[in-house]
Design a protein around this motif. Sequence first.
Motif, short mmCIF file in Angstrom:
data_model
loop_
_atom_site.label_atom_id
_atom_site.label_comp_id
_atom_site.label_asym_id
_atom_site.label_seq_id
_atom_site.Cartn_x
_atom_site.Cartn_y
_atom_site.Cartn_z
N LEU A 287 0.83 -1.21 0.00
CA LEU A 287 0.00 0.00 0.00
C LEU A 287 0.86 1.26 0.00
N SER A 288 1.95 1.24 0.76
CA SER A 288 2.83 2.41 0.80
C SER A 288 3.42 2.71 -0.57
N TRP A 289 3.90 1.68 -1.26
CA TRP A 289 4.49 1.93 -2.58
C TRP A 289 3.41 2.25 -3.61
N GLY A 290 2.19 1.73 -3.40
CA GLY A 290 1.09 2.14 -4.26
C GLY A 290 0.79 3.62 -4.11
N LEU A 291 0.77 4.10 -2.88
CA LEU A 291 0.53 5.52 -2.63
C LEU A 291 1.68 6.38 -3.15
N MET A 292 2.90 5.81 -3.12
CA MET A 292 4.04 6.51 -3.72
C MET A 292 3.82 6.69 -5.21
N MET A 293 3.28 5.67 -5.89
CA MET A 293 2.97 5.80 -7.31
C MET A 293 1.90 6.87 -7.53
N ASP A 294 0.94 6.95 -6.62
CA ASP A 294 -0.10 7.97 -6.73
C ASP A 294 0.49 9.37 -6.58
N LEU A 295 1.46 9.52 -5.67
CA LEU A 295 2.14 10.81 -5.53
C LEU A 295 2.89 11.16 -6.82
N ARG A 296 3.46 10.14 -7.46
CA ARG A 296 4.19 10.37 -8.72
C ARG A 296 3.23 10.84 -9.81
N CYS A 297 1.99 10.34 -9.77
CA CYS A 297 1.00 10.73 -10.78
C CYS A 297 0.42 12.12 -10.51
N PHE A 298 0.61 12.63 -9.31
CA PHE A 298 0.02 13.92 -8.94
C PHE A 298 0.47 15.04 -9.86
N GLY A 299 1.72 14.98 -10.33
CA GLY A 299 2.24 16.03 -11.19
C GLY A 299 2.15 15.71 -12.67
N MET A 300 1.38 14.68 -13.03
CA MET A 300 1.21 14.32 -14.43
C MET A 300 -0.15 14.85 -14.90
N ILE A 301 -0.12 15.77 -15.83
CA ILE A 301 -1.33 16.47 -16.26
C ILE A 301 -2.05 15.67 -17.34
N LYS A 302 -3.35 15.46 -17.13
CA LYS A 302 -4.14 14.68 -18.08
C LYS A 302 -4.43 15.49 -19.34
N LYS A 303 -4.13 14.90 -20.49
CA LYS A 303 -4.40 15.51 -21.79
C LYS A 303 -5.19 14.50 -22.62
N GLY A 304 -6.48 14.65 -22.68
CA GLY A 304 -7.30 13.69 -23.39
C GLY A 304 -7.74 12.56 -22.48
N ALA A 305 -8.37 11.56 -23.09
CA ALA A 305 -8.97 10.47 -22.32
C ALA A 305 -7.94 9.61 -21.61
N SER A 306 -6.81 9.33 -22.28
CA SER A 306 -5.84 8.41 -21.69
C SER A 306 -4.40 8.86 -21.89
N THR A 307 -4.20 10.16 -22.13
CA THR A 307 -2.86 10.69 -22.36
C THR A 307 -2.47 11.63 -21.23
N TYR A 308 -1.27 11.44 -20.71
CA TYR A 308 -0.78 12.28 -19.62
C TYR A 308 0.55 12.91 -20.01
N VAL A 309 0.74 14.15 -19.62
CA VAL A 309 2.01 14.83 -19.81
C VAL A 309 2.70 14.93 -18.45
N ASP A 310 3.95 14.49 -18.40
CA ASP A 310 4.68 14.48 -17.13
C ASP A 310 5.17 15.89 -16.81
N PHE A 311 4.48 16.56 -15.89
CA PHE A 311 4.82 17.93 -15.51
C PHE A 311 5.22 17.94 -14.04
N PHE A 312 6.52 17.86 -13.78
CA PHE A 312 7.04 17.85 -12.41
C PHE A 312 6.40 16.74 -11.56
N GLY A 313 6.15 15.59 -12.19
CA GLY A 313 5.58 14.48 -11.43
C GLY A 313 6.51 13.94 -10.37
N TYR A 314 7.80 14.17 -10.57
CA TYR A 314 8.79 13.67 -9.60
C TYR A 314 8.88 14.55 -8.35
N ALA A 315 8.23 15.72 -8.36
CA ALA A 315 8.46 16.72 -7.31
C ALA A 315 8.06 16.21 -5.92
N LEU A 316 6.82 15.76 -5.75
CA LEU A 316 6.38 15.34 -4.42
C LEU A 316 7.16 14.15 -3.88
#
Length: 293
Positions: free
Chosen positions: A136-165
Motif C-alpha cells: 500500500l505504501s508503494w502504491g501511494l508513492m505511485m499515486d504521488l508520482r501521478c500527482f504532477g502528471m497532467i491529463k491531456k485527453g482520455a488516456s494521455t498524460y504529460v509528465d509535468f514535475f511528477g517527480y516533485a512530491l
Amino acid sequence: MALNLATLKTRSLTAAIFVVVMLGGLLWSHWSFFILFTIIHFGCWKEYQQLIGKIDPDYLGITPFHKYGVRIAGWCIMLYFTNNAFNIGDFSLHAIGWWLGLICVFMLPIIELLFAGNIRLKNIWLSALGLLYISLSWGLMMDLRCFGMIKKGASTYVDFFGYALPCILIFSIWINDTMAYIVGSLIGKTPFSSISPKKTWEGTIGGAVLCVGVMALWGYLSEFLRVIDWMAIAAIAAIAGTAGDLLESKLKRMANVKDSGTLMPGHGGFLDRFDSLLIATPFVWLYVMIFMK
C-alpha cells in the motif's frame, strides 16, 4: 584503524552507488520511477517474509503459492495506483493491476486450500499486514508520482514535475536522517528509545527542526509549491520516518538480526534503507489529498 578505514570506504562507495541509482530512477522518467519502486517492492517483500519467518517459524510453512502470490498481489496494488497515467499502447497498468489483482484475490485462497496441508489464519494475517506495510505504501508513492502528471485527453498524460512530491518526501527523509546523526553525535545524551539505543532526543529533535528549516528554504528558493507544503511534508517525513525506523528496528530485534538484508554492504537491506519511507509515504499522501488537491 585499517579495518575502520576499509569499512568507511565500503560504506561510502555503496552509499554513492545507492544515491546515483535512486536519483536516476526518480528523475529520468515516470517509467524509471516505476521500475525502481517495483524492484524496491519485491526486495522489501522478500526481506519482510524472511524477518517474519524468523519471528514466527510457523510462517516458514506457507506454500510457494502463498509466498510468491502475495508479492504479486501486492504489486497489483502498485499497478492500480498508477491511475491510467502509465500506458503501454492500449493497455494501462491501472487496468492490469485491477484485473490481475482480482484474479489473485480469487485464486490464492483456492490454491491455498488445495495445496496447503494446514492453513493457519495467523499466516494469512501476517501476509495481509505486509500488504499494508509495503504494497500500500508503494502504491501511494505511485499515486504521488501521478500527482504532477497532467491529463491531456482520455488516456494521455504529460509528465509535468511528477517527480516533485516523491523527491521532496525522499530528500526530507535523507536530510532528517543526516541531521539527526550529526546533531546526535555532537550533543546527543538522552536516549530516545530502548528499541534503537543509538538514537537520542537531541538528535531526533535537532534533525527534525533542521530538516523543516532546510526544506522551507529550498521551497522558498524554488518557488514551486507553497513553502508551507514543503515544511509540512518535511515535518511529516521527520516524525513518521522516525516511527518507521523504530518499527523496523523492533522487527529486527524480534527476529534477532542486525540487518534485514545484504543489499548494501555496510548499510543493510531494502527494509533498512526504506523503513522510514514506508511509514512516511501514507501520511504525506493524506496531507496531499486533503490540503493540496
